[in-house]
Design a protein around this motif. Structure first.
Motif, PDB file in Angstrom:
ATOM      1  N   ALA A  33       0.832  -1.210   0.000  1.00 39.92           N
ATOM      2  CA  ALA A  33       0.000   0.000   0.000  1.00 39.92           C
ATOM      3  C   ALA A  33       0.865   1.259   0.000  1.00 39.92           C
ATOM      4  N   SER A  34       1.971   1.241   0.735  1.00 40.22           N
ATOM      5  CA  SER A  34       2.841   2.430   0.761  1.00 40.22           C
ATOM      6  C   SER A  34       3.507   2.662  -0.590  1.00 40.22           C
ATOM      7  N   ILE A  35       3.837   1.603  -1.294  1.00 41.78           N
ATOM      8  CA  ILE A  35       4.425   1.750  -2.632  1.00 41.78           C
ATOM      9  C   ILE A  35       3.405   2.368  -3.587  1.00 41.78           C
ATOM     10  N   VAL A  36       2.178   1.863  -3.551  1.00 36.89           N
ATOM     11  CA  VAL A  36       1.135   2.396  -4.432  1.00 36.89           C
ATOM     12  C   VAL A  36       0.827   3.851  -4.076  1.00 36.89           C
ATOM     13  N   LEU A  37       0.754   4.159  -2.783  1.00 36.07           N
ATOM     14  CA  LEU A  37       0.534   5.550  -2.380  1.00 36.07           C
ATOM     15  C   LEU A  37       1.695   6.438  -2.814  1.00 36.07           C
ATOM     16  N   GLY A  38       2.910   5.896  -2.770  1.00 33.61           N
ATOM     17  CA  GLY A  38       4.067   6.657  -3.229  1.00 33.61           C
ATOM     18  C   GLY A  38       3.990   6.995  -4.709  1.00 33.61           C
ATOM     19  N   ILE A  39       3.565   6.040  -5.522  1.00 30.86           N
ATOM     20  CA  ILE A  39       3.470   6.309  -6.960  1.00 30.86           C
ATOM     21  C   ILE A  39       2.303   7.250  -7.250  1.00 30.86           C
ATOM     22  N   LEU A  40       1.204   7.129  -6.505  1.00 36.38           N
ATOM     23  CA  LEU A  40       0.097   8.069  -6.684  1.00 36.38           C
ATOM     24  C   LEU A  40       0.513   9.474  -6.244  1.00 36.38           C
ATOM     25  N   GLY A  41       1.329   9.553  -5.206  1.00 34.02           N
ATOM     26  CA  GLY A  41       1.885  10.842  -4.801  1.00 34.02           C
ATOM     27  C   GLY A  41       2.802  11.417  -5.860  1.00 34.02           C
ATOM     28  N   PHE A  42       3.561  10.545  -6.517  1.00 38.04           N
ATOM     29  CA  PHE A  42       4.427  10.976  -7.613  1.00 38.04           C
ATOM     30  C   PHE A  42       3.590  11.536  -8.758  1.00 38.04           C
ATOM     31  N   PHE A 123       2.848   4.956 -23.722  1.00 42.11           N
ATOM     32  CA  PHE A 123       4.083   4.232 -23.438  1.00 42.11           C
ATOM     33  C   PHE A 123       5.070   5.069 -22.639  1.00 42.11           C
ATOM     34  N   PHE A 124       5.100   6.369 -22.896  1.00 42.23           N
ATOM     35  CA  PHE A 124       5.960   7.250 -22.107  1.00 42.23           C
ATOM     36  C   PHE A 124       5.509   7.242 -20.643  1.00 42.23           C
ATOM     37  N   THR A 125       4.216   7.443 -20.428  1.00 44.21           N
ATOM     38  CA  THR A 125       3.674   7.458 -19.069  1.00 44.21           C
ATOM     39  C   THR A 125       3.870   6.111 -18.391  1.00 44.21           C
ATOM     40  N   PHE A 126       3.608   5.053 -19.116  1.00 48.07           N
ATOM     41  CA  PHE A 126       3.767   3.706 -18.584  1.00 48.07           C
ATOM     42  C   PHE A 126       5.222   3.466 -18.183  1.00 48.07           C
ATOM     43  N   GLY A 127       6.159   3.833 -19.035  1.00 44.71           N
ATOM     44  CA  GLY A 127       7.575   3.651 -18.742  1.00 44.71           C
ATOM     45  C   GLY A 127       8.033   4.422 -17.518  1.00 44.71           C
ATOM     46  N   VAL A 128       7.615   5.667 -17.409  1.00 44.54           N
ATOM     47  CA  VAL A 128       8.004   6.494 -16.257  1.00 44.54           C
ATOM     48  C   VAL A 128       7.423   5.918 -14.968  1.00 44.54           C
ATOM     49  N   PHE A 129       6.147   5.567 -14.990  1.00 45.40           N
ATOM     50  CA  PHE A 129       5.514   5.064 -13.768  1.00 45.40           C
ATOM     51  C   PHE A 129       6.084   3.702 -13.358  1.00 45.40           C
ATOM     52  N   ILE A 130       6.407   2.861 -14.327  1.00 46.45           N
ATOM     53  CA  ILE A 130       6.999   1.567 -13.992  1.00 46.45           C
ATOM     54  C   ILE A 130       8.380   1.784 -13.378  1.00 46.45           C
ATOM     55  N   SER A 131       9.166   2.705 -13.928  1.00 46.61           N
ATOM     56  CA  SER A 131      10.491   3.008 -13.367  1.00 46.61           C
ATOM     57  C   SER A 131      10.386   3.476 -11.928  1.00 46.61           C
ATOM     58  N   VAL A 132       9.479   4.379 -11.664  1.00 51.65           N
ATOM     59  CA  VAL A 132       9.304   4.893 -10.298  1.00 51.65           C
ATOM     60  C   VAL A 132       8.777   3.801  -9.375  1.00 51.65           C
ATOM     61  N   THR A 133       7.872   2.986  -9.866  1.00 54.28           N
ATOM     62  CA  THR A 133       7.303   1.919  -9.040  1.00 54.28           C
ATOM     63  C   THR A 133       8.359   0.917  -8.610  1.00 54.28           C
TER      64      THR A 133
END
Length: 140
Positions: A33-42, A123-133
């Motif tokens: 949950a903290s990881i998902v909240l972190g990416i949503l915060g990002f 794909f740009f958004t997907f790539g960035v979010f996967i990297s951060v996740t």
């Protein structure tokens, strides 16, 4: 913010059934949950709206967040012969750490390439979010 809570419930239930330890399952679920909240915060920090692309990615994030957490939880749980927590955690990191780091490296590199090698917004958004996740999951 709309997140698929069913994914959390299923992940927590699977962790509980496989580890047979409610404390590990609860802590692992909180970590996810903290990881998902972190990416949503990002997402909020960079000024993105939570649109269709971000909603699809948010659902996938739970699955990616589970990966590293489950590996560490399983390795920790399998070292029951060590009575104290610190040696048990250290043994888990030594056993599974290299594999998790390898998985992180390949996932991060491929998602980075996906983000910079395309002009398509999804794909740009997907790539960035996967990297951060995966970076947040490795840190957790």
């Amino acid at each position: 913010v709309c997140v698929d809570y069913d994914s959390f419930v299923v992940a927590g239930a699977c962790l509980l059934v496989t580890s047979m330890n409610w404390q590990l399952a609860a802590l692992a679920s909180l970590t996810i949950a903290s990881i998902v909240l972190g990416i949503l915060g990002f997402i909020a920090a960079i000024g993105e709206d939570l649109g269709v692309i971000e909603s699809i990615v948010a659902t996938i994030l739970v699955g990616l967040s589970v990966d590293y957490v489950v590996h560490y939880t399983t390795a920790y749980n399998e070292n029951k012969h060590l009575a104290k927590r610190y040696p048990r955690a250290q043994a888990a990191l030594l056993e599974i750490g290299v594999s998790v780091l390898g998985g992180f490296s390949t996932t991060f590199a491929s998602s980075f390439v996906l983000a910079v090698a395309t002009k398509l917004p999804f794909f740009f958004t997907f790539g960035v979010f996967i990297s951060v996740t995966v970076a947040l999951a490795l840190d957790a």
